[in-house]
Design a protein around this motif. Structure first.
Motif, PDB file in Angstrom:
ATOM      1  N   ALA A  23      14.403  31.232  55.064  1.00 36.72           N
ATOM      2  CA  ALA A  23      14.746  30.657  56.363  1.00 36.72           C
ATOM      3  C   ALA A  23      13.973  31.343  57.483  1.00 36.72           C
ATOM      4  CB  ALA A  23      16.250  30.767  56.615  1.00 36.72           C
ATOM      5  N   ALA A  24      13.774  32.657  57.386  1.00 34.47           N
ATOM      6  CA  ALA A  24      13.023  33.381  58.418  1.00 34.47           C
ATOM      7  C   ALA A  24      11.584  32.886  58.481  1.00 34.47           C
ATOM      8  CB  ALA A  24      13.055  34.880  58.146  1.00 34.47           C
ATOM      9  N   ASP A  25      10.974  32.643  57.331  1.00 37.40           N
ATOM     10  CA  ASP A  25       9.612  32.116  57.311  1.00 37.40           C
ATOM     11  C   ASP A  25       9.561  30.714  57.920  1.00 37.40           C
ATOM     12  OD1 ASP A  25       8.701  34.424  56.158  1.00 37.40           O
ATOM     13  OD2 ASP A  25       8.571  33.600  54.127  1.00 37.40           O
ATOM     14  N   ALA A  26      10.562  29.895  57.620  1.00 37.00           N
ATOM     15  CA  ALA A  26      10.605  28.546  58.186  1.00 37.00           C
ATOM     16  C   ALA A  26      10.749  28.596  59.698  1.00 37.00           C
ATOM     17  CB  ALA A  26      11.758  27.754  57.570  1.00 37.00           C
ATOM     18  N   ILE A  27      11.616  29.476  60.189  1.00 32.15           N
ATOM     19  CA  ILE A  27      11.817  29.617  61.632  1.00 32.15           C
ATOM     20  C   ILE A  27      10.522  30.037  62.313  1.00 32.15           C
ATOM     21  CG2 ILE A  27      12.912  31.138  63.340  1.00 32.15           C
ATOM     22  CD1 ILE A  27      15.460  30.963  61.598  1.00 32.15           C
ATOM     23  N   ALA A  78      13.924  42.030  61.357  1.00 35.68           N
ATOM     24  CA  ALA A  78      15.246  41.550  61.791  1.00 35.68           C
ATOM     25  C   ALA A  78      15.515  40.095  61.397  1.00 35.68           C
ATOM     26  CB  ALA A  78      15.406  41.744  63.299  1.00 35.68           C
ATOM     27  N   PRO A  79      14.568  39.147  61.575  1.00 38.05           N
ATOM     28  CA  PRO A  79      14.863  37.764  61.168  1.00 38.05           C
ATOM     29  C   PRO A  79      15.182  37.631  59.678  1.00 38.05           C
ATOM     30  CG  PRO A  79      12.956  37.821  62.623  1.00 38.05           C
ATOM     31  CD  PRO A  79      13.257  39.244  62.258  1.00 38.05           C
ATOM     32  N   VAL A  80      14.511  38.406  58.846  1.00 39.12           N
ATOM     33  CA  VAL A  80      14.780  38.354  57.402  1.00 39.12           C
ATOM     34  C   VAL A  80      16.184  38.866  57.124  1.00 39.12           C
ATOM     35  CG1 VAL A  80      14.047  39.174  55.134  1.00 39.12           C
ATOM     36  CG2 VAL A  80      12.343  38.600  56.871  1.00 39.12           C
ATOM     37  N   ASP A 128       8.168  27.140  62.353  1.00 36.97           N
ATOM     38  CA  ASP A 128       8.668  26.089  63.242  1.00 36.97           C
ATOM     39  C   ASP A 128       8.458  26.400  64.725  1.00 36.97           C
ATOM     40  OD1 ASP A 128       9.532  24.496  61.191  1.00 36.97           O
ATOM     41  OD2 ASP A 128      11.633  25.107  61.307  1.00 36.97           O
ATOM     42  N   CYS A 129       7.984  27.610  65.049  1.00 40.38           N
ATOM     43  CA  CYS A 129       7.793  28.023  66.456  1.00 40.38           C
ATOM     44  C   CYS A 129       9.102  27.930  67.230  1.00 40.38           C
ATOM     45  CB  CYS A 129       6.715  27.174  67.137  1.00 40.38           C
ATOM     46  SG  CYS A 129       5.090  27.313  66.389  1.00 40.38           S
ATOM     47  N   LEU A 130      10.156  28.496  66.660  1.00 38.38           N
ATOM     48  CA  LEU A 130      11.461  28.480  67.337  1.00 38.38           C
ATOM     49  C   LEU A 130      11.500  29.468  68.490  1.00 38.38           C
ATOM     50  CD1 LEU A 130      14.451  27.729  67.650  1.00 38.38           C
ATOM     51  CD2 LEU A 130      14.968  29.448  65.881  1.00 38.38           C
ATOM     52  N   SER A 160      15.453  22.638  58.479  1.00 42.24           N
ATOM     53  CA  SER A 160      14.104  22.565  59.021  1.00 42.24           C
ATOM     54  C   SER A 160      13.446  21.297  58.521  1.00 42.24           C
ATOM     55  CB  SER A 160      13.285  23.781  58.585  1.00 42.24           C
ATOM     56  OG  SER A 160      11.922  23.591  58.883  1.00 42.24           O
ATOM     57  N   SER A 161      13.029  20.436  59.458  1.00 43.01           N
ATOM     58  CA  SER A 161      12.380  19.186  59.047  1.00 43.01           C
ATOM     59  C   SER A 161      10.993  19.431  58.465  1.00 43.01           C
ATOM     60  CB  SER A 161      12.290  18.222  60.236  1.00 43.01           C
ATOM     61  OG  SER A 161      11.563  18.806  61.303  1.00 43.01           O
TER      62      SER A 161
END
Length: 759
Positions: A141-145, A132-134, A148-150, A437-438
């Motif tokens: 972006a899904a991998d970054a999220i 779903a995130p992909v 990032d432990c969002l 994403s920083s």
């Protein structure tokens, strides 16, 4: 005889129960093993009942094969009766594939090689959730999220409380009759509904067979037993199990055995208001006698729940008419917990304005003895909060704690505990970087709300933050619902379904929205850090202009290296939530109210609205590890806190101001279960007068806006010494955002987080 309500008197086990307690001690598992209910004294020994049944039934509907497999898994587990015990039944060994109320079948993909069989055992694959995130953000972006432990979206979605009244009022044969009656009255007559009812019958008949097998084993042991006392124990067990295999219980001894059977089959989950549904049987046992003394029946069930890790027992509170229901059994169960002095079973006390003073006095005494249980919960906050989201007041008054301090209406609910965790502090970080994403330069994850340097006013920046919160919340809840669809397709709560009001009546399983109440629960992470950071930005950047916008971003990106002056200003130059400061507390209220109000606009796929919660276990450490430096002056990676209280170390003025700050929050919107860690050093509870003072302070908090409090009593010196000399402190118990644990069983990062609360 001990007066159970008198905190000066301590309950002692009977001679028989003392032996049982002593026999359990050498085999009792550590916290994590009990928390996962992996406590069986036997091994799988090559058995694989779930795979066997599905292989044997290639043409059976999934739910029918699943029901037979669940029964098989219990019937191939050895029928072990331990010396001296009165209530029988052990947990299953960890089979290569097994069913669990949070998922359906676990480890199918790893342990089933046959692709056709694997497909049958997983009607809906986990990719339904994990992809779903992909689909929403794209792979980068899904991998970054994720990195990032969002969030933890689609999370656990597991704990519920079976309707033990339904079990005890009907008995197992009565449950079969209830299933037959509900099927006859159900409007839906399709094949899926028919299979659901048959699966429920298979489960109930399996419980009867299970109890009959235990009766036969006890009778066999009795025949060969030379000791008259032990022979009588076996004979009592044989008769008890034979009776409740079919009949509804008439005595406390029978009621506790039948309850334990369902509790076992329900993965030793949460048992609700046990002092209420057992009380009529307890009264009768005291008045008329029983096969074994009433105290031994209650002690027996408490020892079983201790050994095997029951997640929560709730006592006291009010009835459907609002009257106090504290009774002798309430105090007896607390006294037994006090005697056990361990981290299981978790217990929660419901308190209200008319609660007897002795109840909180006993709790305070238990805390003074080094226990973290019981948790205390406010009827005055929770009940109106449940009413506000649509629960009739009669049912709201029947709420219970479950899991790691979540809330639901016992026997009627599937609140999705927990649908997931959202780290709102990470969303603030995204806002400061214009949705980027920083940790992953160049990767956009959020909305393009503008560069921080370009915001003219704090209000403009705060509106950008709220826009990001709303953007991510919608995506997060969509993924949570995908997780719920997965559980529904895989019938994760089949054992719970016939014992959850609404399921038999509608002909649907629990995860399909059949229970009476189907609210969602969103765990909230990073709230205090977010509020403190926003307060600092508002005061120091926009109002007093002591730090420029460009300098703030540069300092955060550098993790304050070269910016110690700015860090000290952020850390000490702006007020922090938890000190009864109006400015800091107003920001905290606004942050939490916005988030919890927004999630309340959405419905779980189960059918009812989402509500807030905060009971993060060790999650504050995990999510903090994924954070960059924050505008509250904290370095990258520092813990975010595990409860709804201030960030560890931020409260400097003592317990009363801290409680005052928390009580201002809109905790009525957090009725998924919103706990507060409260640190009381043992020195604060050293005398009767000190304990009375703490009782008064805690009651004032709970009667004036507070929802829940869980206590850690320890001295800082002891905690520090335990890190160096763990062998000296095996009984040092502390509280971690939802559960109690021996301090020495924690990883060092978690130990450090606990110690930071004393700063």
């Amino acid at each position: 005889m001990v007066k159970y309500s008198n905190s000066k008197e301590k309950f002692e086990f009977s001679e028989r129960m003392s032996r049982v307690h002593g026999e359990i001690l050498p085999r009792v598992h550590n916290f994590h093993t009990r928390e996962d209910t992996m406590t069986s004294p036997v091994k799988a020994d090559g058995k694989n009942p779930f795979v066997d049944v599905f292989a044997e039934m290639p043409d059976a509907p999934y739910i029918i094969a699943l029901a037979h497999a669940i029964v098989r898994s219990w019937m191939v587990t050895p029928f072990m009766i331990l010396k001296d015990e009165a209530i029988v039944g052990i947990t299953r060994p960890v089979y290569p594939v097994y069913e669990h109320f949070s998922e359906g079948l676990r480890y199918v993909s790893q342990n089933v090689k046959d692709e056709t069989l694997r497909d049958r055992m997983e009607p809906l694959k986990w990719s339904h959730l994990f992809d779903a995130p992909v689909q929403l953000f794209g792979r980068e972006a899904a991998d970054a999220i994720s990195d990032d432990c969002l969030w933890w979206a689609g999370g656990f979605q597991g704990h519920t409380i079976c309707n033990y009244y339904t079990l005890l009022d009907n008995g197992l044969d009565g449950m079969i009759a209830k299933i037959d009656r509900c099927e006859a009255e159900c409007e839906n007559k399709d094949e899926k509904t028919k299979n659901f009812y048959e699966a429920c019958r298979i489960i109930i008949r399996g419980m009867s067979q299970y109890l009959e097998a235990y009766s036969a084993e006890a009778a066999r042991l009795a025949e060969g037993e030379k000791c008259p006392t032990q022979k009588k124990y076996y004979e009592d067990i044989a008769a008890n199990c034979a009776f409740v295999a079919h009949n509804k219980p008439e005595t406390l001894y029978q009621a506790t055995q039948l309850m334990w059977t369902l509790c076992l089959w329900d993965w030793v989950d949460c048992v609700g208001r046990a002092d209420q549904y057992f009380y009529p049987y307890y009264e009768k046992a005291v008045r008329e006698g029983d096969v074994i003394p009433a105290e031994e029946s209650v002690t027996s069930i408490m020892l079983k729940m201790w050994e095997n890790g029951v997640h929560n027992i709730t006592v006291s509170g009010v009835d459907k008419d609002g009257n106090d229901v504290t009774n002798e059994l309430t105090f007896l169960m607390l006294q037994i917990l006090r005697r056990i002095h361990d981290v299981h079973p978790r217990m929660s006390i419901r308190l209200h304005k008319d609660s007897p003073a002795e109840l909180l006095e006993l709790a305070t005494t238990m805390w003074s003895e080094g226990m973290c249980d019981p948790t205390v919960v406010s009827d005055e906050t929770v009940i109106p909060g449940l009413v506000a989201i649509g629960t009739p007041i009669e049912d709201a008054r029947d709420f219970s704690m479950l899991g790691c301090q979540e809330i639901e209406i016992p026997g009627q609910s599937n609140f999705g505990c927990e649908d997931g965790v959202l780290n709102i502090a990470k969303i603030l970080e995204y806002t400061l970087h214009n949705g980027m994403s920083s940790k992953h330069p160049g990767v956009r994850v959020g909305l393009e709300t503008g560069e921080f340097k370009d915001f003219e006013t704090f209000e403009d920046f705060y509106n950008a933050y709220k826009a990001q919160i709303e953007y991510f919340t919608e995506k997060f809840l969509y993924i949570c619902n995908r997780g719920q669809e997965l559980r529904a397709a895989n019938v994760a709560k089949l054992v719970k379904s016939p014992f959850t009001t609404g399921c038999l009546e509608k002909g649907k399983a629990s995860d399909e929205g059949a229970p009476v109440y189907n609210y969602g629960v969103v765990e909230t992470c990073g709230f205090a850090a977010t509020a403190d950071s926003l307060t600092a930005i508002k005061k120091l950047v926009f109002e007093e202009k002591k730090i420029s916008k460009e300098t703030l971003i540069a300092a955060l990106d550098a993790n304050f290296e070269g910016y110690e002056k700015e860090r000290q200003l952020l850390l000490n130059g702006a007020p922090k939530f938890g000190n009864d400061d109006p400015e800091a507390d107003e920001m905290a209220v606004n942050v939490l109210d916005h988030f919890w109000s927004y999630i309340g606009k959405f419905k779980s796929v189960r059918g009812d609205v989402f509500t807030g919660a905060c009971s993060l276990l060790e999650g504050g450490i995990h999510y903090g590890a994924g954070m960059g430096a924050m505008a509250d002056g904290r370095f990258a990676g520092e813990p975010l806190g595990n409860s709804i209280g201030p960030r560890p170390g931020a409260d400097k003025n003592g317990i009363t101001p801290m409680l005052s700050s928390v009580a201002k929050l809109p905790l009525g919107k957090g009725v998924g279960g919103t706990t507060l860690n409260v640190v009381l050093s043992s020195k604060m509870l050293a005398t009767d007068e000190m304990r009375r003072n703490i009782s008064s302070v805690m009651k004032a908090y709970l009667m004036n806006g507070g929802q829940m409090a869980q206590i850690t009593t320890a001295n800082l010196d002891d905690l520090k010494d335990a890190q160096v000399h763990p062998e000296r402190h095996g009984n040092l118990i502390i509280r971690i955002g939802g559960f109690s644990i021996q301090f020495v069983q924690l990883e060092k990062a978690s130990q450090d987080e606990v110690i930071s609360r004393y700063a």
